[in-house]
Design a protein around this motif. Structure first.
Motif, PDB file in Angstrom:
ATOM      1  N   GLN A 161      54.241 -16.785  23.895  1.00 34.90           N
ATOM      2  CA  GLN A 161      54.282 -17.619  25.093  1.00 34.90           C
ATOM      3  C   GLN A 161      53.534 -18.929  24.870  1.00 34.90           C
ATOM      4  OE1 GLN A 161      55.979 -17.164  28.028  1.00 34.90           O
ATOM      5  NE2 GLN A 161      55.275 -19.228  28.476  1.00 34.90           N
ATOM      6  N   TRP A 162      52.382 -18.869  24.199  1.00 32.92           N
ATOM      7  CA  TRP A 162      51.547 -20.047  23.985  1.00 32.92           C
ATOM      8  C   TRP A 162      52.255 -21.130  23.178  1.00 32.92           C
ATOM      9  CZ3 TRP A 162      48.572 -21.561  19.410  1.00 32.92           C
ATOM     10  CH2 TRP A 162      47.631 -22.564  19.676  1.00 32.92           C
ATOM     11  N   ILE A 163      53.085 -20.721  22.198  1.00 30.44           N
ATOM     12  CA  ILE A 163      53.779 -21.715  21.368  1.00 30.44           C
ATOM     13  C   ILE A 163      55.133 -22.116  21.937  1.00 30.44           C
ATOM     14  CG2 ILE A 163      52.609 -20.996  19.244  1.00 30.44           C
ATOM     15  CD1 ILE A 163      55.215 -19.561  18.439  1.00 30.44           C
ATOM     16  N   ALA A 164      55.530 -21.524  23.068  1.00 28.27           N
ATOM     17  CA  ALA A 164      56.822 -21.869  23.665  1.00 28.27           C
ATOM     18  C   ALA A 164      56.837 -23.334  24.099  1.00 28.27           C
ATOM     19  CB  ALA A 164      57.099 -20.966  24.866  1.00 28.27           C
ATOM     20  N   GLU A 165      57.988 -23.974  23.952  1.00 33.64           N
ATOM     21  CA  GLU A 165      58.109 -25.372  24.370  1.00 33.64           C
ATOM     22  C   GLU A 165      57.806 -25.490  25.859  1.00 33.64           C
ATOM     23  OE1 GLU A 165      58.457 -28.067  22.612  1.00 33.64           O
ATOM     24  OE2 GLU A 165      58.522 -26.887  20.770  1.00 33.64           O
ATOM     25  N   GLY A 166      57.010 -26.478  26.186  1.00 32.74           N
ATOM     26  CA  GLY A 166      56.668 -26.714  27.583  1.00 32.74           C
ATOM     27  C   GLY A 166      55.423 -25.978  28.060  1.00 32.74           C
ATOM     28  N   GLU A 167      54.939 -25.015  27.276  1.00 25.53           N
ATOM     29  CA  GLU A 167      53.736 -24.279  27.673  1.00 25.53           C
ATOM     30  C   GLU A 167      52.509 -25.167  27.480  1.00 25.53           C
ATOM     31  OE1 GLU A 167      51.470 -22.247  29.357  1.00 25.53           O
ATOM     32  OE2 GLU A 167      53.144 -20.869  28.981  1.00 25.53           O
ATOM     33  N   GLU A 168      51.690 -25.268  28.505  1.00 19.48           N
ATOM     34  CA  GLU A 168      50.509 -26.123  28.434  1.00 19.48           C
ATOM     35  C   GLU A 168      49.202 -25.363  28.665  1.00 19.48           C
ATOM     36  OE1 GLU A 168      51.093 -29.354  31.134  1.00 19.48           O
ATOM     37  OE2 GLU A 168      52.717 -30.230  29.948  1.00 19.48           O
ATOM     38  N   ARG A 169      49.282 -24.100  29.081  1.00 19.49           N
ATOM     39  CA  ARG A 169      48.061 -23.338  29.305  1.00 19.49           C
ATOM     40  C   ARG A 169      47.350 -23.069  27.983  1.00 19.49           C
ATOM     41  NH1 ARG A 169      50.338 -18.125  32.078  1.00 19.49           N
ATOM     42  NH2 ARG A 169      51.982 -18.625  30.555  1.00 19.49           N
ATOM     43  N   SER A 170      46.045 -22.866  28.059  1.00 17.77           N
ATOM     44  CA  SER A 170      45.286 -22.518  26.866  1.00 17.77           C
ATOM     45  C   SER A 170      45.690 -21.120  26.396  1.00 17.77           C
ATOM     46  CB  SER A 170      43.785 -22.539  27.165  1.00 17.77           C
ATOM     47  OG  SER A 170      43.459 -21.477  28.063  1.00 17.77           O
ATOM     48  N   PHE A 171      45.378 -20.840  25.137  1.00 18.76           N
ATOM     49  CA  PHE A 171      45.684 -19.506  24.618  1.00 18.76           C
ATOM     50  C   PHE A 171      44.921 -18.449  25.412  1.00 18.76           C
ATOM     51  CE2 PHE A 171      45.570 -15.880  21.778  1.00 18.76           C
ATOM     52  CZ  PHE A 171      46.861 -15.853  21.291  1.00 18.76           C
ATOM     53  N   GLU A 172      43.681 -18.765  25.764  1.00 22.67           N
ATOM     54  CA  GLU A 172      42.890 -17.815  26.551  1.00 22.67           C
ATOM     55  C   GLU A 172      43.545 -17.532  27.900  1.00 22.67           C
ATOM     56  OE1 GLU A 172      38.330 -17.084  28.154  1.00 22.67           O
ATOM     57  OE2 GLU A 172      38.879 -19.027  27.302  1.00 22.67           O
ATOM     58  N   ALA A 173      44.054 -18.567  28.567  1.00 22.85           N
ATOM     59  CA  ALA A 173      44.685 -18.384  29.872  1.00 22.85           C
ATOM     60  C   ALA A 173      45.958 -17.547  29.755  1.00 22.85           C
ATOM     61  CB  ALA A 173      45.003 -19.736  30.503  1.00 22.85           C
ATOM     62  N   VAL A 174      46.738 -17.815  28.719  1.00 23.43           N
ATOM     63  CA  VAL A 174      47.973 -17.040  28.514  1.00 23.43           C
ATOM     64  C   VAL A 174      47.632 -15.587  28.202  1.00 23.43           C
ATOM     65  CG1 VAL A 174      50.060 -16.784  27.113  1.00 23.43           C
ATOM     66  CG2 VAL A 174      49.257 -19.069  27.737  1.00 23.43           C
ATOM     67  N   THR A 175      46.600 -15.381  27.387  1.00 22.36           N
ATOM     68  CA  THR A 175      46.174 -14.024  27.044  1.00 22.36           C
ATOM     69  C   THR A 175      45.695 -13.271  28.278  1.00 22.36           C
ATOM     70  OG1 THR A 175      45.542 -14.715  24.806  1.00 22.36           O
ATOM     71  CG2 THR A 175      44.589 -12.670  25.626  1.00 22.36           C
ATOM     72  N   GLU A 176      44.899 -13.924  29.108  1.00 25.48           N
ATOM     73  CA  GLU A 176      44.392 -13.289  30.331  1.00 25.48           C
ATOM     74  C   GLU A 176      45.545 -12.895  31.250  1.00 25.48           C
ATOM     75  OE1 GLU A 176      41.490 -12.241  31.182  1.00 25.48           O
ATOM     76  OE2 GLU A 176      40.203 -13.165  29.673  1.00 25.48           O
ATOM     77  N   HIS A 177      46.526 -13.762  31.371  1.00 32.62           N
ATOM     78  CA  HIS A 177      47.682 -13.460  32.222  1.00 32.62           C
ATOM     79  C   HIS A 177      48.449 -12.254  31.680  1.00 32.62           C
ATOM     80  CE1 HIS A 177      51.143 -14.114  34.841  1.00 32.62           C
ATOM     81  NE2 HIS A 177      51.900 -13.986  33.764  1.00 32.62           N
ATOM     82  N   THR A 178      48.668 -12.232  30.373  1.00 36.55           N
ATOM     83  CA  THR A 178      49.406 -11.128  29.750  1.00 36.55           C
ATOM     84  C   THR A 178      48.635  -9.829  29.874  1.00 36.55           C
ATOM     85  OG1 THR A 178      50.292 -12.738  28.169  1.00 36.55           O
ATOM     86  CG2 THR A 178      50.622 -10.407  27.652  1.00 36.55           C
ATOM     87  N   LEU A 179      47.323  -9.890  29.678  1.00 33.15           N
ATOM     88  CA  LEU A 179      46.483  -8.704  29.812  1.00 33.15           C
ATOM     89  C   LEU A 179      46.495  -8.190  31.251  1.00 33.15           C
ATOM     90  CD1 LEU A 179      44.459  -6.754  28.518  1.00 33.15           C
ATOM     91  CD2 LEU A 179      42.658  -8.415  29.054  1.00 33.15           C
ATOM     92  N   THR A 180      46.457  -9.091  32.215  1.00 37.95           N
ATOM     93  CA  THR A 180      46.522  -8.689  33.625  1.00 37.95           C
ATOM     94  C   THR A 180      47.826  -7.964  33.926  1.00 37.95           C
ATOM     95  OG1 THR A 180      45.085 -10.510  34.313  1.00 37.95           O
ATOM     96  CG2 THR A 180      46.479  -9.531  36.007  1.00 37.95           C
ATOM     97  N   GLU A 181      48.924  -8.453  33.337  1.00 36.94           N
ATOM     98  CA  GLU A 181      50.219  -7.789  33.522  1.00 36.94           C
ATOM     99  C   GLU A 181      50.163  -6.353  32.989  1.00 36.94           C
ATOM    100  OE1 GLU A 181      53.325  -8.874  34.875  1.00 36.94           O
ATOM    101  OE2 GLU A 181      51.949 -10.296  35.800  1.00 36.94           O
ATOM    102  N   LEU A 182      49.544  -6.175  31.812  1.00 37.00           N
ATOM    103  CA  LEU A 182      49.427  -4.828  31.236  1.00 37.00           C
ATOM    104  C   LEU A 182      48.591  -3.930  32.132  1.00 37.00           C
ATOM    105  CD1 LEU A 182      49.701  -2.736  28.941  1.00 37.00           C
ATOM    106  CD2 LEU A 182      47.624  -3.743  27.943  1.00 37.00           C
ATOM    107  N   LEU A 183      47.445  -4.433  32.595  1.00 40.24           N
ATOM    108  CA  LEU A 183      46.559  -3.621  33.428  1.00 40.24           C
ATOM    109  C   LEU A 183      47.220  -3.268  34.763  1.00 40.24           C
ATOM    110  CD1 LEU A 183      43.172  -5.435  32.704  1.00 40.24           C
ATOM    111  CD2 LEU A 183      44.020  -3.288  31.725  1.00 40.24           C
ATOM    112  N   THR A 184      47.980  -4.205  35.317  1.00 38.61           N
ATOM    113  CA  THR A 184      48.716  -3.928  36.552  1.00 38.61           C
ATOM    114  C   THR A 184      49.760  -2.846  36.313  1.00 38.61           C
ATOM    115  OG1 THR A 184      48.395  -6.203  37.324  1.00 38.61           O
ATOM    116  CG2 THR A 184      50.176  -4.946  38.347  1.00 38.61           C
ATOM    117  N   LEU A 185      50.441  -2.936  35.184  1.00 38.82           N
ATOM    118  CA  LEU A 185      51.462  -1.950  34.832  1.00 38.82           C
ATOM    119  C   LEU A 185      50.858  -0.565  34.653  1.00 38.82           C
ATOM    120  CD1 LEU A 185      54.472  -1.513  34.018  1.00 38.82           C
ATOM    121  CD2 LEU A 185      53.779  -2.009  31.672  1.00 38.82           C
ATOM    122  N   THR A 186      49.750  -0.487  33.918  1.00 37.77           N
ATOM    123  CA  THR A 186      49.133   0.824  33.684  1.00 37.77           C
ATOM    124  C   THR A 186      48.528   1.393  34.964  1.00 37.77           C
ATOM    125  OG1 THR A 186      47.110  -0.278  32.930  1.00 37.77           O
ATOM    126  CG2 THR A 186      48.671   0.412  31.241  1.00 37.77           C
ATOM    127  N   ALA A 187      47.973   0.521  35.810  1.00 36.39           N
ATOM    128  CA  ALA A 187      47.425   0.996  37.085  1.00 36.39           C
ATOM    129  C   ALA A 187      48.531   1.560  37.966  1.00 36.39           C
ATOM    130  CB  ALA A 187      46.700  -0.140  37.802  1.00 36.39           C
TER     131      ALA A 187
END
Length: 198
Positions: A161-187
């Motif tokens: 996602q971070w290297i996708a064209e048009g993506e401007e969020r930091s790697f940390e922000a993209v990682t946090e979002h992806t991790l939140t999706e995983l935690l929401t899914l597992t919850a």
């Protein structure tokens, strides 16, 4: 020819990437890369074991970041939170200024099956290292493997996602979002399991 110039490894990496993109990975030799920055082929091999490793030189730094993030968590931290800390530490390896290089590197890898295999091997190695870090903290083997592999999946998806064209969020922000999706899914899955048991 100039030997041992400051920043030689970085210059070789940049030159290699440009040549791989222009000529193709298979058509570019270590001698070509060395010549393009004014050093000898022997100098190239002082810095890299082969031309493939020019693209994977950062693996040691990334592995160290994962391990550092995992080992710095307090003793009673749950496994997925340890993994989250490892992911945050790894995000520091990818400053925004590195994104253009990462995009170009990935484009080269995607055009070469052998490089794709090497990239998968790198991710598997990260998962194994993170698993061992968790086990060293007393996490049960299956739990450690599940947490570590989930973390590496989050890392891989966040990187894409971070290297996708048009993506401007930091790697940390993209990682946090992806991790939140995983935690929401597992919850959600855990809640459904409890309802089924009830």
């Amino acid at each position: 020819m100039t030997r041992w110039a400051p920043g030689t490894p970085e210059r070789l990496q940049e030159a290699a990437l440009a040549l791989f993109a222009d000529r193709g990975y298979e058509q570019t030799t270590a001698a070509d890369i060395a010549r393009s920055v004014g050093v000898t082929e022997r100098t190239f091999f002082r810095h890299f074991s082969d031309k493939r490793e020019v693209l994977f030189e950062g693996q040691r730094q990334l592995t160290e970041a994962f391990v550092s993030g995992a080992t710095s968590a307090p003793a009673d931290t749950p496994p997925l939170e340890i993994v989250a800390g490892a992911l945050r530490a790894a995000a520091a390896v990818f400053p925004d200024g590195r994104r253009p290089y990462a995009r170009a590197r990935q484009a080269v890898i995607e055009r070469n099956p052998a490089l794709q295999e090497r990239e998968l091997h790198k991710l598997a190695g990260l998962a194994a290292t993170l698993t061992e870090s968790l086990r060293a903290r007393g996490v049960a083997p299956l739990t450690a493997a599940l947490a570590a592999r989930s973390g590496i999946t989050v890392f891989g998806l966040a990187f894409t996602q971070w290297i996708a064209e048009g993506e401007e969020r930091s790697f940390e922000a993209v990682t946090e979002h992806t991790l939140t999706e995983l935690l929401t899914l597992t919850a959600g899955a855990a809640g459904a399991a409890r309802r089924d048991e009830g």
